[in-house]
Motif scaffolding. Structure first.
Motif, mmCIF file in Angstrom:
data_model
loop_
_atom_site.group_PDB
_atom_site.id
_atom_site.type_symbol
_atom_site.label_atom_id
_atom_site.label_comp_id
_atom_site.label_asym_id
_atom_site.label_seq_id
_atom_site.Cartn_x
_atom_site.Cartn_y
_atom_site.Cartn_z
ATOM 1 N N MET A 1 -14.407 29.646 -64.077
ATOM 2 C CA MET A 1 -15.844 29.565 -64.327
ATOM 3 C C MET A 1 -16.255 30.604 -65.378
ATOM 4 N N MET A 2 -15.774 31.827 -65.201
ATOM 5 C CA MET A 2 -16.141 32.866 -66.170
ATOM 6 C C MET A 2 -15.537 32.561 -67.549
ATOM 7 N N ALA A 3 -14.322 31.976 -67.546
ATOM 8 C CA ALA A 3 -13.701 31.632 -68.831
ATOM 9 C C ALA A 3 -14.551 30.604 -69.561
ATOM 10 N N GLU A 4 -15.099 29.614 -68.833
ATOM 11 C CA GLU A 4 -15.964 28.612 -69.454
ATOM 12 C C GLU A 4 -17.195 29.290 -70.055
ATOM 13 N N GLN A 5 -17.783 30.210 -69.306
ATOM 14 C CA GLN A 5 -18.976 30.892 -69.808
ATOM 15 C C GLN A 5 -18.653 31.774 -70.999
ATOM 16 N N ASP A 6 -17.480 32.389 -71.015
ATOM 17 C CA ASP A 6 -17.057 33.172 -72.180
ATOM 18 C C ASP A 6 -16.910 32.257 -73.400
ATOM 19 N N ASP A 7 -16.317 31.069 -73.190
ATOM 20 C CA ASP A 7 -16.159 30.102 -74.287
ATOM 21 C C ASP A 7 -17.520 29.647 -74.808
ATOM 22 N N ILE A 8 -18.460 29.408 -73.899
ATOM 23 C CA ILE A 8 -19.816 28.996 -74.301
ATOM 24 C C ILE A 8 -20.476 30.109 -75.108
ATOM 25 N N ARG A 9 -20.312 31.345 -74.665
ATOM 26 C CA ARG A 9 -20.897 32.497 -75.379
ATOM 27 C C ARG A 9 -20.358 32.580 -76.809
ATOM 28 N N VAL A 10 -19.045 32.423 -76.965
ATOM 29 C CA VAL A 10 -18.413 32.479 -78.292
ATOM 30 C C VAL A 10 -18.914 31.328 -79.157
ATOM 31 N N MET A 11 -18.990 30.126 -78.585
ATOM 32 C CA MET A 11 -19.454 28.950 -79.333
ATOM 33 C C MET A 11 -20.914 29.124 -79.760
ATOM 34 N N ALA A 12 -21.759 29.617 -78.862
ATOM 35 C CA ALA A 12 -23.174 29.817 -79.190
ATOM 36 C C ALA A 12 -23.315 30.832 -80.331
ATOM 37 N N GLN A 13 -22.570 31.914 -80.252
ATOM 38 C CA GLN A 13 -22.597 32.937 -81.313
ATOM 39 C C GLN A 13 -22.176 32.325 -82.649
ATOM 40 N N ARG A 14 -21.089 31.541 -82.637
ATOM 41 C CA ARG A 14 -20.576 30.900 -83.859
ATOM 42 C C ARG A 14 -21.608 29.919 -84.428
ATOM 43 N N PHE A 15 -22.274 29.183 -83.552
ATOM 44 C CA PHE A 15 -23.285 28.201 -83.954
ATOM 45 C C PHE A 15 -24.424 28.874 -84.730
ATOM 46 N N PHE A 16 -25.016 29.925 -84.158
ATOM 47 C CA PHE A 16 -26.135 30.593 -84.827
ATOM 48 C C PHE A 16 -25.679 31.396 -86.044
ATOM 49 N N ASP A 17 -24.489 31.991 -85.980
ATOM 50 C CA ASP A 17 -23.945 32.694 -87.148
ATOM 51 C C ASP A 17 -23.749 31.730 -88.311
ATOM 52 N N ALA A 18 -23.304 30.504 -88.006
ATOM 53 C CA ALA A 18 -23.070 29.506 -89.063
ATOM 54 C C ALA A 18 -24.383 29.142 -89.754
ATOM 55 N N ILE A 19 -25.434 28.916 -88.973
ATOM 56 C CA ILE A 19 -26.726 28.578 -89.590
ATOM 57 C C ILE A 19 -27.227 29.754 -90.431
ATOM 58 N N GLU A 20 -27.102 30.944 -89.883
ATOM 59 C CA GLU A 20 -27.517 32.151 -90.607
ATOM 60 C C GLU A 20 -26.804 32.229 -91.954
ATOM 61 N N ALA A 21 -25.516 31.869 -91.987
ATOM 62 C CA ALA A 21 -24.701 31.950 -93.199
ATOM 63 C C ALA A 21 -24.853 30.720 -94.097
ATOM 64 N N GLY A 22 -25.588 29.705 -93.620
ATOM 65 C CA GLY A 22 -25.739 28.483 -94.410
ATOM 66 C C GLY A 22 -24.533 27.557 -94.304
ATOM 67 N N ASP A 23 -23.712 27.754 -93.277
ATOM 68 C CA ASP A 23 -22.508 26.946 -93.059
ATOM 69 C C ASP A 23 -22.868 25.731 -92.196
ATOM 70 N N ILE A 24 -23.377 24.700 -92.842
ATOM 71 C CA ILE A 24 -23.895 23.526 -92.144
ATOM 72 C C ILE A 24 -22.764 22.742 -91.474
ATOM 73 N N GLU A 25 -21.582 22.711 -92.075
ATOM 74 C CA GLU A 25 -20.459 21.966 -91.482
ATOM 75 C C GLU A 25 -20.049 22.544 -90.130
ATOM 76 N N THR A 26 -19.949 23.875 -90.040
ATOM 77 C CA THR A 26 -19.601 24.508 -88.761
ATOM 78 C C THR A 26 -20.702 24.258 -87.739
ATOM 79 N N MET A 27 -21.963 24.337 -88.175
ATOM 80 C CA MET A 27 -23.080 24.057 -87.278
ATOM 81 C C MET A 27 -22.953 22.642 -86.735
ATOM 82 N N LYS A 28 -22.732 21.670 -87.623
ATOM 83 C CA LYS A 28 -22.652 20.262 -87.217
ATOM 84 C C LYS A 28 -21.465 20.019 -86.286
ATOM 85 N N ALA A 29 -20.365 20.698 -86.532
ATOM 86 C CA ALA A 29 -19.162 20.554 -85.709
ATOM 87 C C ALA A 29 -19.340 21.126 -84.305
ATOM 88 N N SER A 30 -20.411 21.878 -84.088
ATOM 89 C CA SER A 30 -20.688 22.457 -82.769
ATOM 90 C C SER A 30 -21.278 21.438 -81.803
#
Length: 132
Positions: A1-30
């Protein structure tokens, strides 16, 4: 359960970081292919492709983008994030800010549903020169 939440945390961080950086492909792949993105301002449900088009326009119009004051709360099957999207309009170099709350349901490591809550008055400042 905690591993799933850790994965979600990493994915959420990557999602918003991608938009911040203008990386639309990574955002869309999320997103899952059939993901639904809902906005409180118009109560419309849009697709990841429509969201990518909207964010491509925002990236072109808003420079120095930053998701500031991030408050990420992860739970089984999803996350909630409050933040203030900040930036400067390319057209006139005016600072803009958009306080927002995002609620996401996550399936198999991707966003299946994203509900976005913001004050439409703030959006007007972001879109001021959208059609210029």
């Amino acid at each position: 359960m905690m591993a799933e939440q850790d994965d979600i945390r990493v994915m959420a961080q990557r999602f918003f970081d991608a938009i911040e950086a203008g990386d639309i492909e990574t955002m869309k792949a999320s997103f899952t292919p059939d993901a639904e993105i809902w906005h409180n301002s118009d109560e419309a449900i849009v697709t990841p492709e429509q969201t990518a088009a909207t964010l491509t326009g925002m990236v072109a119009r808003i420079k120095d983008r930053a998701y500031a004051e991030r408050q990420l709360h992860v739970f089984p099957g999803g996350f909630v994030q409050q933040h203030v999207l900040k930036g400067r309009r390319v057209h006139d170099d005016v600072a803009v800010r958009l306080p927002c709350a995002i609620v996401c349901r996550v399936e198999d490591g991707k966003i299946a549903r994203l509900d976005e809550y913001f004050d439409s008055a703030h959006v007007a400042a972001f879109r001021k020169y959208a059609d210029a």
